[in-house]
Design an enzyme around this catalytic site. Structure first.
Site, PDB file in Angstrom:
ATOM      1  N   GLU A 187       0.053  -1.595   0.452  1.00 13.08           N
ATOM      2  CA  GLU A 187       1.167  -0.751   0.008  1.00 13.08           C
ATOM      3  C   GLU A 187       2.494  -1.274   0.570  1.00 13.08           C
ATOM      4  O   GLU A 187       3.507  -1.320  -0.133  1.00 13.08           O
ATOM      5  CB  GLU A 187       0.975   0.702   0.440  1.00 13.08           C
ATOM      6  CG  GLU A 187       2.097   1.597  -0.083  1.00 13.08           C
ATOM      7  CD  GLU A 187       2.052   3.016   0.446  1.00 13.08           C
ATOM      8  OE1 GLU A 187       3.133   3.635   0.567  1.00 13.08           O
ATOM      9  OE2 GLU A 187       0.945   3.524   0.731  1.00 13.08           O
TER      10      GLU A 187
ATOM     11  N   CYS B   7       3.285  11.077   1.721  1.00  9.89           N
ATOM     12  CA  CYS B   7       2.876  11.901   0.578  1.00  9.89           C
ATOM     13  C   CYS B   7       2.291  13.236   1.028  1.00  9.89           C
ATOM     14  O   CYS B   7       1.849  13.407   2.173  1.00  9.89           O
ATOM     15  CB  CYS B   7       1.906  11.130  -0.311  1.00  9.89           C
ATOM     16  SG  CYS B   7       0.207  11.115   0.262  1.00  9.89           S
TER      17      CYS B   7
ATOM     18  N   THR C 153       3.488   5.586   2.444  1.00 11.03           N
ATOM     19  CA  THR C 153       3.169   6.989   2.134  1.00 11.03           C
ATOM     20  C   THR C 153       2.038   7.553   2.989  1.00 11.03           C
ATOM     21  O   THR C 153       1.794   8.761   2.960  1.00 11.03           O
ATOM     22  CB  THR C 153       2.769   7.148   0.657  1.00 11.03           C
ATOM     23  OG1 THR C 153       1.582   6.393   0.406  1.00 11.03           O
ATOM     24  CG2 THR C 153       3.888   6.697  -0.267  1.00 11.03           C
TER      25      THR C 153
ATOM     26  N   CYS D 274      -7.188  12.587  -3.098  1.00  9.75           N
ATOM     27  CA  CYS D 274      -5.876  13.096  -3.495  1.00  9.75           C
ATOM     28  C   CYS D 274      -5.681  12.806  -4.987  1.00  9.75           C
ATOM     29  O   CYS D 274      -6.494  12.113  -5.614  1.00  9.75           O
ATOM     30  CB  CYS D 274      -4.775  12.430  -2.669  1.00  9.75           C
ATOM     31  SG  CYS D 274      -4.655  10.639  -2.939  1.00  9.75           S
TER      32      CYS D 274
ATOM     33  N   SER E 192      -5.577   3.318   5.543  1.00 11.83           N
ATOM     34  CA  SER E 192      -4.518   3.710   6.475  1.00 11.83           C
ATOM     35  C   SER E 192      -4.533   5.208   6.735  1.00 11.83           C
ATOM     36  O   SER E 192      -4.479   5.654   7.888  1.00 11.83           O
ATOM     37  CB  SER E 192      -3.148   3.293   5.919  1.00 11.83           C
ATOM     38  OG  SER E 192      -2.101   3.774   6.740  1.00 11.83           O
ATOM     39  N   ASN E 193      -4.626   6.018   5.678  1.00  8.12           N
ATOM     40  CA  ASN E 193      -4.557   7.465   5.896  1.00  8.12           C
ATOM     41  C   ASN E 193      -5.753   7.972   6.694  1.00  8.12           C
ATOM     42  O   ASN E 193      -5.629   8.919   7.475  1.00  8.12           O
ATOM     43  CB  ASN E 193      -4.386   8.206   4.566  1.00  8.12           C
ATOM     44  CG  ASN E 193      -5.662   8.298   3.765  1.00  8.12           C
ATOM     45  OD1 ASN E 193      -6.451   9.214   3.947  1.00  8.12           O
ATOM     46  ND2 ASN E 193      -5.878   7.346   2.862  1.00  8.12           N
TER      47      ASN E 193
ATOM     48  N   HIS F  86      -2.408   1.156  -4.520  1.00 11.53           N
ATOM     49  CA  HIS F  86      -1.463   0.862  -3.442  1.00 11.53           C
ATOM     50  C   HIS F  86      -0.166   0.249  -3.941  1.00 11.53           C
ATOM     51  O   HIS F  86       0.825   0.200  -3.204  1.00 11.53           O
ATOM     52  CB  HIS F  86      -2.110  -0.096  -2.434  1.00 11.53           C
ATOM     53  CG  HIS F  86      -3.495   0.313  -2.032  1.00 11.53           C
ATOM     54  ND1 HIS F  86      -4.617  -0.205  -2.642  1.00 11.53           N
ATOM     55  CD2 HIS F  86      -3.927   1.206  -1.122  1.00 11.53           C
ATOM     56  CE1 HIS F  86      -5.693   0.366  -2.104  1.00 11.53           C
ATOM     57  NE2 HIS F  86      -5.302   1.219  -1.185  1.00 11.53           N
TER      58      HIS F  86
END
Length: 316
Positions: free
Chosen positions: A131, A200, A170, A17, A229-230, A79
């Site tokens: 984060e 996000c 996010t 990203c 995490s994502n 983060h």
């Protein structure tokens, strides 16, 4: 023997990203400008391949500012960090460069604004994630209450139910977060939320792409790190969308080929901190074993780009 046919559905968007790309560029530019070593507090992004590549160039990754010398640059990870960290760096007169994702910084600013308005904050996030710790660390102790599930909301003890606001990490599951928000709004009707969703664009887009390919596939592979995490959320989203087998892999060498025996269609995506090089590595591994037909499933086009800090844009 001829290779068995297999359709590889490749999700788009996937991989890096804008915030991750910016953070990596910050470390690379810092190394070009000031030479090695450049210290980085926490992994710049959660991907071992990326971190090892930067380490080979001269980055030194540490978990505590105390492990950084005063006379070398330090970069704060994508983060985000608690407010105490840059304050300590300033006290020590260190050269600090903040690589916090601008979308995480937006959440920090929301938290500060709510606190200034006298509101207690509820954060939806995962305990122990950097984060989450960075966002909660923007405010004094006790001013941010952490919840992960609707059950956590039911157990909340707040100072004043009429004076609350919430923010989120996010990189959460869009669907799971919606359930927690609904629980917060049901119990605390006066609670204020963000003007624009904190999850996000990249997290949302990658989850939507997984949902789009889920009905077509027998198995899903997510390229990413265990502490990302994502990436973990992409595995969960795939399972929730009906994938009988959904697995996180860091590299092609991690693929459990026995678990994929007999499959005819496999979905492939990558977390926001996984480089495209690893996606190609996995595709090549499939091509070595199967007669692969590639099909890209694109659900969004991303054109977001974030500038690096001014100190790295100005002439040396």
């Amino acid at each position: 023997m001829p290779k068995a046919p297999l359709i590889l559905y490749i999700a788009a968007p996937r991989g890096f990203c804008a915030g991750v790309d910016r953070a990596i560029r910050i470390v690379e530019l810092a190394l070009e400008r000031w030479g090695a070593p450049v210290y980085v507090r926490h992994e710049i992004v959660h991907n071992r391949f990326v971190v090892d590549g930067l380490r080979a160039k001269g980055a030194v990754f540490v978990e505590d500012l105390a492990d950084c010398p005063d006379d070398r640059p330090v970069v704060f990870s994508a983060h985000g960090v608690p407010r105490a960290v840059p304050a300590e760096a300033a006290r020590r007169q260190m050269l600090a460069v903040d690589a916090t994702c601008p979308l995480v910084t937006k959440v920090h600013m929301e938290a500060a604004r709510h606190h200034e308005n006298g509101l207690q904050l509820v954060m939806i996030g995962h305990a122990g994630h950097p984060e989450t710790e960075g966002t909660m660390g923007q405010l004094p102790p006790g001013e941010v209450l952490l919840v992960e599930t609707p059950e956590d909301v039911a157990r909340l003890t707040v100072r004043d139910p009429e004076r609350l606001a919430f923010v989120t990490q996010t990189t959460l599951s869009v669907d799971d977060t919606a359930a927690v928000v609904a629980a917060l709004q049901a119990r605390f009707p006066a609670i204020l939320g963000p003007h624009k969703e904190d999850i996000c664009y990249a997290t949302t887009n990658r989850q939507a792409a997984v949902k789009a390919i889920a009905p077509k596939i027998d198995a899903l592979l997510v390229i990413g790190a265990p502490n990302s995490s994502n990436s973990q959320r992409l595995v969960e989203v795939g399972r929730a969308a009906g994938c009988g087998y959904a697995q996180l892999v860091q590299r092609a060498a991690d693929i459990d080929w026995r678990a994929l025996e007999g499959v005819a269609a496999v979905g492939l995506t990558a977390g926001a901190s996984a480089p495209e090089e690893l996606v190609e590595e996995v595709i090549d591994a499939f091509a070595a074993r199967y007669d692969v037909t590639r099909e890209v499933v694109e659900t969004a086009v991303e054109r977001v780009e974030f500038k690096v800090p001014r100190i790295l844009r100005e002439p040396a």
